[in-house]
Design a protein around this motif. Sequence first.
Motif, short mmCIF file in Angstrom:
data_model
loop_
_atom_site.label_atom_id
_atom_site.label_comp_id
_atom_site.label_asym_id
_atom_site.label_seq_id
_atom_site.Cartn_x
_atom_site.Cartn_y
_atom_site.Cartn_z
N MET A 1 0.85 -1.19 0.00
CA MET A 1 0.00 0.00 0.00
C MET A 1 0.89 1.25 0.00
N GLU A 6 -2.60 4.76 2.03
CA GLU A 6 -2.72 4.66 3.49
C GLU A 6 -3.36 5.92 4.06
N ASP A 9 -7.15 6.02 3.28
CA ASP A 9 -7.88 5.10 4.17
C ASP A 9 -7.99 5.67 5.57
N ARG A 10 -6.93 6.30 6.05
CA ARG A 10 -6.92 6.89 7.40
C ARG A 10 -7.94 8.02 7.49
#
Length: 317
Positions: A1, A6, A9-10
């Motif tokens: 990823m 990342e 997504d966070r």
Amino acid sequence: MTPSTEHIDRVFRTVSSDRAATKSLLAASWKRSMTHYGLDPAQRRAKERLDQPALSRRKDRVGQLLDIAMPKLDQLFGLVCGSGCGVLLTDEFGLVLDQRRTDADAGTFDSWGLSPGADWSEAAEGTNGIGTCLAETRRLTIHRGDHFLARNISMSCMDAPIFGPDGAVVAALDISSARADQTEGMNRLIAATVAQTARAIESDLFRAHFPKARIIVADSDDDAAVLLAVDADDLVIGATRAARRSFRLEPRGALKPRPAADLFDRGEDEPSGFEKAQRAAVVRALTRAEGNVSQAARALGIGRATLYRRMKRLGMS
């Protein structure tokens, strides 16, 4: 990823949390960016900029601010130019008006959209140093992954708002860094310098707005500019945002004139800070005039009789 994936997504996980926005100002800004402004952290559309005529019109709106700020932008840039940083000044809407950067860093800043004419409001870029500083009217640092858009996570931004004489925010001062290895400790040091410069601009802007008034500088526990403008009748006619908070004055707009002594009075037995300042000013004027009251009065911009009355009120023979 990848780091971008990342980060995306966070952001989605944080915004989806019912409690995150109540516990963190950063999470609240991310939520604002997505739910209020409808932004997607993955978006990568090209950054738009105003053309030169439109940018010139925006600059004309704040001509006095720019005239006052330019020397200070040069001075600030002189302190950080060797570390991959650029200095930017925006208007109250987050539009970049002026910038300082090295030729070596120009390509990087242009690719990020950090250049005059670009819109860095939260509505346009989500959480970022300039836009969030203006939205929350406070100094802050948005370090790399704190940004909302994944395309902005390579930069660090240290910002401070600049408030006008009426107490409303008029600009943001920003230092953005292109250095991947810039530490949060260095960011804190730069952020303090940004805040100090922003207050200096704010103070000079306030003084320029009240050119005929006497400016009183009150004590402050932080770097805020606590200034009052007092007219020839000792009425307070202006106050910076910090002074408005300190003395519980109208938060924005024109002030209702009130005697300066009403703000500083501490009781009959203890001279107020204002009285001490007045006494010091009178003593200085008399000393320079070698005791000549008429000459001292002229230096203070008041009549001889007025100076005698003031001296009597201050207990001066």
